[in-house]
Write an enzyme that holds these catalytic residues in place. Sequence first.
Site, PDB file in Angstrom:
ATOM      1  CG  ASP A 286       6.663  21.346   6.012  1.00  0.00           C
ATOM      2  OD1 ASP A 286       7.018  20.154   6.151  1.00  0.00           O
ATOM      3  OD2 ASP A 286       5.712  21.837   6.648  1.00  0.00           O
TER       4      ASP A 286
HETATM    5  C1  NOJ Z   1       5.210  18.331   7.275  1.00  0.00           C
HETATM    6  C2  NOJ Z   1       4.881  19.200   8.434  1.00  0.00           C
HETATM    7  O1  NOJ Z   1       4.252  20.373   7.986  1.00  0.00           O
HETATM    8  C3  NOJ Z   1       6.081  19.566   9.287  1.00  0.00           C
HETATM    9  O2  NOJ Z   1       5.609  20.178  10.454  1.00  0.00           O
HETATM   10  C4  NOJ Z   1       6.918  18.377   9.581  1.00  0.00           C
HETATM   11  O3  NOJ Z   1       8.013  18.754  10.386  1.00  0.00           O
HETATM   12  C5  NOJ Z   1       7.397  17.766   8.280  1.00  0.00           C
HETATM   13  N1  NOJ Z   1       6.243  17.369   7.497  1.00  0.00           N
HETATM   14  C6  NOJ Z   1       8.312  16.578   8.489  1.00  0.00           C
HETATM   15  O4  NOJ Z   1       7.598  15.493   8.938  1.00  0.00           O
END
Ligand code: NOJ
Length: 761
Positions: A286
């Site tokens: 993430d």
């Molecule tokens: C953080 C989030 O937790 C995740 O769900 C998302 O896909 C990513 N950022 C990318 O934006």
Amino acid sequence: MKKLHFSLVGLLVFCSFTVSAQHSGSTKMDNFVNALMKKMTVDEKIGQLNLVTPGGAVTGSVVSKDVDTKIRNGQVGGLFGITGPDKIHRAQEIAVNNSRLHIPLIFGLDVIHGHRTIFPIPLGLSASWDTSLIRKSARIAANEATADALNWVFSPMVDIARDPRWGRVSEGSGEDPFLGSEIAKAMVEGYQGNDLAKNTTVMACVKHYALYGAAEAGREYNTVDMSKVKMYNEYLAPYKAAVDAGVGSVMSSFNTVNGVPATANKFLMTDVLRKQWGFKGLVVTDYTAVNELVNHGIGDLQTVSAKALNAGIDMDMVGEGFLTTLKKSLQQGKVTQKGIDDACRRVLEAKYKLGLFDDPYRYCNNEREKTELMSDANLKAAREIAARSFVLLKNNNQVLPLKKSGTIALIGPLADNKRNMLGTWSVSGDPEKSVTIIQGIKNVVGNDVNILYAKGANISDDTALIKRVNVFGTEIDVDQKSPEEMISDAVATANKADVVVAVLGEAADMTGESSSMSEIGLQPSQENLLRALVKTGKPVVLVLMNGRPMTLTWEDEHVTAILDIWFGGTEVGNAVADVLFGNYNPSGKITASFPRNVGQIPVYYNHLNTGRPYVPGEGTKFKSDYLDVPNTPLYPFGYGLSYTSFSYSDITLNSKTLKPGGKITASVNVTNTGTRSGKETVQLYTRQMIGSISRPVKELKGFQQITLEPGETRKVTFPISVDDLKFYNSDLKYVYEPGAFKVFIGTSSADVKEADFNLVR
Ligand code: NOJ
């Protein structure tokens, strides 16, 4: 289709790819990737592990810098946060024409519940219990995403969530592993189709692996500590279902799991994901999750980057820990060449499967962009899917559906509000294109019904909360009128009407990432309004917009009807009008229990028994209960009303003995006892009465949807086999255990018929 612009050298090298990469198939892919990797330097291999965003999708405090230069230098494997054939073509050209090996980029985005055409938030979608409809929503999203030149979506989010304080409960499918798994599979199938290389399919990314939804106290990014038995039986199932459905990528989660952050967790990333489940695809972190391992206290950036790679992570999202430290770690023996090669190979394989080596611009098509984004067909589907997600929580005196005549007072800060219709994670949706509730009602009954409107309240009057919620724009606007004036206008409006429709609830970003709340009722501003409306004595229909189960105890007691519409997406207003006025009979059922108060959390239907189980209504001492509130939720898992009513016969079992390898069937007759045609989701649960470990009091094992005309009866039959009764025992072996079982069939987890059978050896 855009013209291809290769530099001469790019074209030559590229042509050689084209010859060898024309047909997919693993040997061909292996040969191709092997040949390419032979040409790659360590730096170029590490470059493939770097996922950057030029700033369009910021979900952390860091943004990628010098993106173009890095692409040219072979330091970028993929990009997310930009859309559109022109922009993506331009970025791809830099990689294909100007980097030494001309390796194309992969382009990702958070396409969560639709891309430009926005569907209900995932929690709402799950309330449809209709996996083909959900698959269709993902298919449309993939069509639109690819028409916008993307080839990778960061979805489905399958984290089981039993704590509605956690804002991201909105992004998943609720509290149940079985339903969550069915939906995970449907979404992966919808996104990926049967050929990733088609220019209408995208690689899906199941997230957030693992157990992100079990964050302590529902506080975002918080610690998770969980027994392996619970993990295997209740939380891992939907990720595994996505893997079994062939998901191309997995995203690691931010949280720790039993002390080890998921992003550096070898048990999760390698032992379970790759070795036990056989996952062959790509694992991405993430947003800056590698860097955050430093805050988790397991080392400096170099150490944590090495730990993440060694755990089984392939791609580093935004933080560039891999880019800046892995080479040094290789030289110092902290990571191996094989570790880097394996990760690089998986990134290249993903690109190969997407057909990018055949044609790096295959997703860049201006024609498709023009015709497919928000097409009439997509909007029509969005309207139907939204209506299917709504849940009728209460309907006293059959106040709904409303008559298509007379005067309605449409009240509330969400009644005429484009900004909040799409809900969280609708990054490519245009709120301006959403149909508001008032507009929808005008569209559907505007000629027949006199519609009066008053805002009545701000979504919230809490200035600190407003500031936090409004970070991406003004979702909560504060009216010039005082709260008292607004309420008195609303009451005056209500007094002129036959019925009040109050559209209340949350702003879009009161749920979603970084949106945990310690109180999950209506904001006081809206509660005051609702109380004043109820006092008028008019029937009050609460149309509730929410991204989480809310505490609605007062509302349930005092308003006449409650229709939960979640955040219904682009076509929400039309869909709400369809349902309010009876053009569509609601059939949604909640997939996460609604607690009576915050103190009950977590409250979920598939809990274990205790040694001193609570007996509803008894209230005796020394039971597992609360002095001040029942154990049961206000609305249980699987609950949802219809404008018609259904009755269930007792269960008929074709045998009371189930043998390994065999199956029995459990049937009920379901009758539509009301006056309208309606859809019912018939739910099957089982309970293992005696086991080597304590087993849940109920577990969903199947569901079927039927549509019945008034007076019609249909027999619904569920097969039950030994496989349905397996679980992970304390040695984490997936077993069945002979003995007594109960089977339940009903309209919700709390309203079922039951019968008994035995599983024999
Ligand atoms: C953080 C989030 O937790 C995740 O769900 C998302 O896909 C990513 N950022 C990318 O934006």
